[in-house]
Design a protein around this motif. Structure first.
Motif, PDB file in Angstrom:
ATOM      1  N   ASP A 181      -3.330  -6.265   0.808  1.00 30.42           N
ATOM      2  CA  ASP A 181      -3.202  -6.027  -0.621  1.00 30.42           C
ATOM      3  C   ASP A 181      -4.598  -5.293  -1.179  1.00 30.42           C
ATOM      4  OD1 ASP A 181      -0.766  -7.121  -1.014  1.00 30.42           O
ATOM      5  OD2 ASP A 181      -1.619  -9.002  -1.401  1.00 30.42           O
ATOM      6  N   ARG A 182      -5.815  -5.936  -0.557  1.00 39.10           N
ATOM      7  CA  ARG A 182      -7.127  -5.024  -1.040  1.00 39.10           C
ATOM      8  C   ARG A 182      -6.911  -3.378  -1.019  1.00 39.10           C
ATOM      9  NH1 ARG A 182     -11.474  -2.882   0.721  1.00 39.10           N
ATOM     10  NH2 ARG A 182     -11.024  -3.045   2.818  1.00 39.10           N
ATOM     11  N   LEU A 183      -6.283  -2.889  -0.032  1.00 41.03           N
ATOM     12  CA  LEU A 183      -6.115  -1.622   0.226  1.00 41.03           C
ATOM     13  C   LEU A 183      -5.311  -0.874  -0.706  1.00 41.03           C
ATOM     14  CD1 LEU A 183      -6.235  -1.232   3.916  1.00 41.03           C
ATOM     15  CD2 LEU A 183      -8.162  -0.547   2.472  1.00 41.03           C
ATOM     16  N   ARG A 184      -4.115  -1.697  -1.109  1.00 43.82           N
ATOM     17  CA  ARG A 184      -3.094  -1.143  -1.640  1.00 43.82           C
ATOM     18  C   ARG A 184      -3.793  -1.160  -3.515  1.00 43.82           C
ATOM     19  NH1 ARG A 184       0.161  -4.914   0.579  1.00 43.82           N
ATOM     20  NH2 ARG A 184       1.527  -4.118   1.883  1.00 43.82           N
ATOM     21  N   ALA A 196      -4.875   0.570   9.662  1.00 47.18           N
ATOM     22  CA  ALA A 196      -5.253   0.127  11.427  1.00 47.18           C
ATOM     23  C   ALA A 196      -6.427  -0.921  11.422  1.00 47.18           C
ATOM     24  CB  ALA A 196      -5.354   1.351  12.284  1.00 47.18           C
ATOM     25  N   ARG A 197      -7.468  -0.613  10.810  1.00 44.83           N
ATOM     26  CA  ARG A 197      -8.675  -1.377  10.915  1.00 44.83           C
ATOM     27  C   ARG A 197      -8.512  -2.790  10.603  1.00 44.83           C
ATOM     28  NH1 ARG A 197     -11.815   3.369   8.741  1.00 44.83           N
ATOM     29  NH2 ARG A 197     -12.591   4.249  10.735  1.00 44.83           N
ATOM     30  N   VAL A 198      -7.479  -3.027   9.501  1.00 45.26           N
ATOM     31  CA  VAL A 198      -7.047  -4.360   9.060  1.00 45.26           C
ATOM     32  C   VAL A 198      -5.836  -4.925  10.077  1.00 45.26           C
ATOM     33  CG1 VAL A 198      -5.827  -5.437   7.225  1.00 45.26           C
ATOM     34  CG2 VAL A 198      -7.477  -3.644   6.469  1.00 45.26           C
ATOM     35  N   LEU A 199      -4.925  -3.987  10.416  1.00 49.08           N
ATOM     36  CA  LEU A 199      -3.826  -4.750  11.333  1.00 49.08           C
ATOM     37  C   LEU A 199      -4.439  -4.915  12.787  1.00 49.08           C
ATOM     38  CD1 LEU A 199      -0.970  -2.712   9.905  1.00 49.08           C
ATOM     39  CD2 LEU A 199      -1.576  -5.108   9.286  1.00 49.08           C
TER      40      LEU A 199
END
Length: 423
Positions: A181-184, A196-199
């Motif tokens: 959500d933060r990236l969205r 990818a860094r989050v997942l």
């Protein structure tokens, strides 16, 4: 600073040449001015997919004789049939030593699924990309195409429609994944690399596994964008091993996780062998007097030259500023090397944007040992490799990666043979 060999350019060609030389014990450095074109690639590697006359190639090595007739200036033609066969097999082994898990063989092209769901021929593909033999359909009857909510660099509907045209029953879903959500909230950051860094984080991996398994009902495989496993191959393997059905990845619009991972692993291999990388630097000029040690002057090292017995130019094509074009013509900007080009600007391109474009065959002219010329005079202590070379069309002929890798190994072999002769 003294080196056995300095590569100018840190892309696929420069890295493979450096790895091969470092494996043989040479002290090597790579001067890299910016981002590698690998960051914009699919992660698959082409050897030869079409001849210049448009004929499709199924077996690249078997087509080399026809290529030599149709394109005598092609780097493969200059190196010769036996050398190309040897370097193609050696490239596969070098990539494996660098930690890359690829499928395919230089003996036979295969089909990979593109970001639009279509299939195109290639030589080597990451093992998580869906592939098939040239004469075979994809091995799944029912496929779920999973997008990521709000991620615009992958269009699951286009992929699903293309797969449906190939006779595959498709379903579409969007992964919500609150961890993103933060990236969205910032569209400029919602890119494959950041996702990818989050997942790849362990806690988020489990959430992704749970959601994929929830969706993996009555399907034979799941296809999702390549937004996992950028720098941690074990994160991707962990994910794939815990999803109930085969999980396949497709490259996205750049920056490409699959291309960046390829670059990362090659760079790591080069540095593990003792290679030195000088990122964010650029070669301004070089003294290449025959019979003496080369002196290379860079922007960051000002008047302190890099000294080397051998210099390899792997600066890329127009995209990487290895070649420059203006109203006076096409030039190689570092050494002023002779180039293959067309004087009349009107002949640089054709009106049909889907037709082969003549300018793509522009580049440095060399002899069989990859020595360039300046004003027709051979520069014997410089070799040129990769996309900066002329005489071939990397797009129409489907050979860009192959030219980069095979010319890199050819230059390395010439350098090592020269070193052995000097002992």
């Amino acid at each position: 600073m003294k080196f056995d060999t300095v590569m100018i350019g840190g892309g696929l060609a420069g890295l493979l040449c450096g790895i091969r030389l470092a494996e043989a014990g040479q002290k090597c450095a790579i001067v890299s001015s910016g981002q590698s074109a690998l960051h914009f690639s699919s992660g698959s590697l082409d050897l030869l997919c079409h001849l210049p006359d448009g004929s499709a190639v199924e077996q690249p090595l078997a087509a080399l004789e026809s290529l030599a007739v149709q394109a005598p200036q092609h780097p493969y033609s200059l190196m010769g049939h036996d050398a190309v066969v040897r370097y193609a097999a050696e490239s596969e082994r070098l990539l494996e030593r660098s930690g890359l898990a690829l499928v395919g063989s230089c003996q036979q092209n295969h089909l990979r699924v593109t970001p639009l769901g279509t299939r195109r021929a290639t030589w080597l593909s990451p093992n998580e990309v869906p592939v098939s033999a040239l004469d075979q359909p994809l091995p799944w009857e029912r496929v779920l195409v999973a997008g990521i909510e709000g991620f615009l660099d992958f269009q699951p509907h286009l992929v699903a429609n293309s797969l449906a045209e190939q006779g595959i029953e498709t379903k579409i879903a969007e992964l919500t994944l609150p961890a993103l959500d933060r990236l969205r909230n910032n569209p400029s950051e919602f890119r494959a690399v950041n996702i990818a860094r989050v997942l790849d984080l362990p806690d988020n991996q489990q959430l992704l596994i749970d959601e994929l398994n929830r969706l993996a009902q009555q399907v034979d495989a799941i296809i999702m964008p390549a937004c996992v496993g950028m720098e941690q191959a074990d994160a991707l393997e962990h994910l794939r091993s815990r999803v109930r059905v085969p999980l396949l990845l497709l490259p996205t619009l750049p920056p490409s996780v699959l291309g960046m991972r390829l670059h990362h692993l090659l760079r790591r291999r080069f540095q593990a062998l003792g290679g030195v990388i000088m990122p964010g630097d650029a070669v301004l000029r070089a003294d290449l007097e025959e019979g003496s040690e080369a002196r290379i002057y860079t922007r960051n090292h000002t008047d302190i030259p890099l000294r080397a017995k051998n210099v390899v130019l792997a600066s890329g094509s127009f995209f990487s500023n290895g070649l420059k074009a203006d109203f006076n013509g096409v030039t190689e900007p570092v050494f002023g090397l002779d180039v293959i080009s067309e004087n009349e600007r009107a002949n640089w391109s054709t009106e049909n944007m889907f037709a082969p474009q003549p300018y793509l065959q522009f580049g440095v002219s060399t002899d069989e040992q990859l020595h360039p010329t300046v004003g027709g005079k051979v520069v014997s202590n410089l070799r040129v490799i990769g996309a900066v070379l002329g005489g071939y069309d990397p797009i129409q002929q489907g050979c860009g990666a192959g030219v980069s890798m095979l010319t890199a190994l050819h230059a390395a072999e010439q350098i090592l043979a020269k070193a052995e002769g000097a002992l």
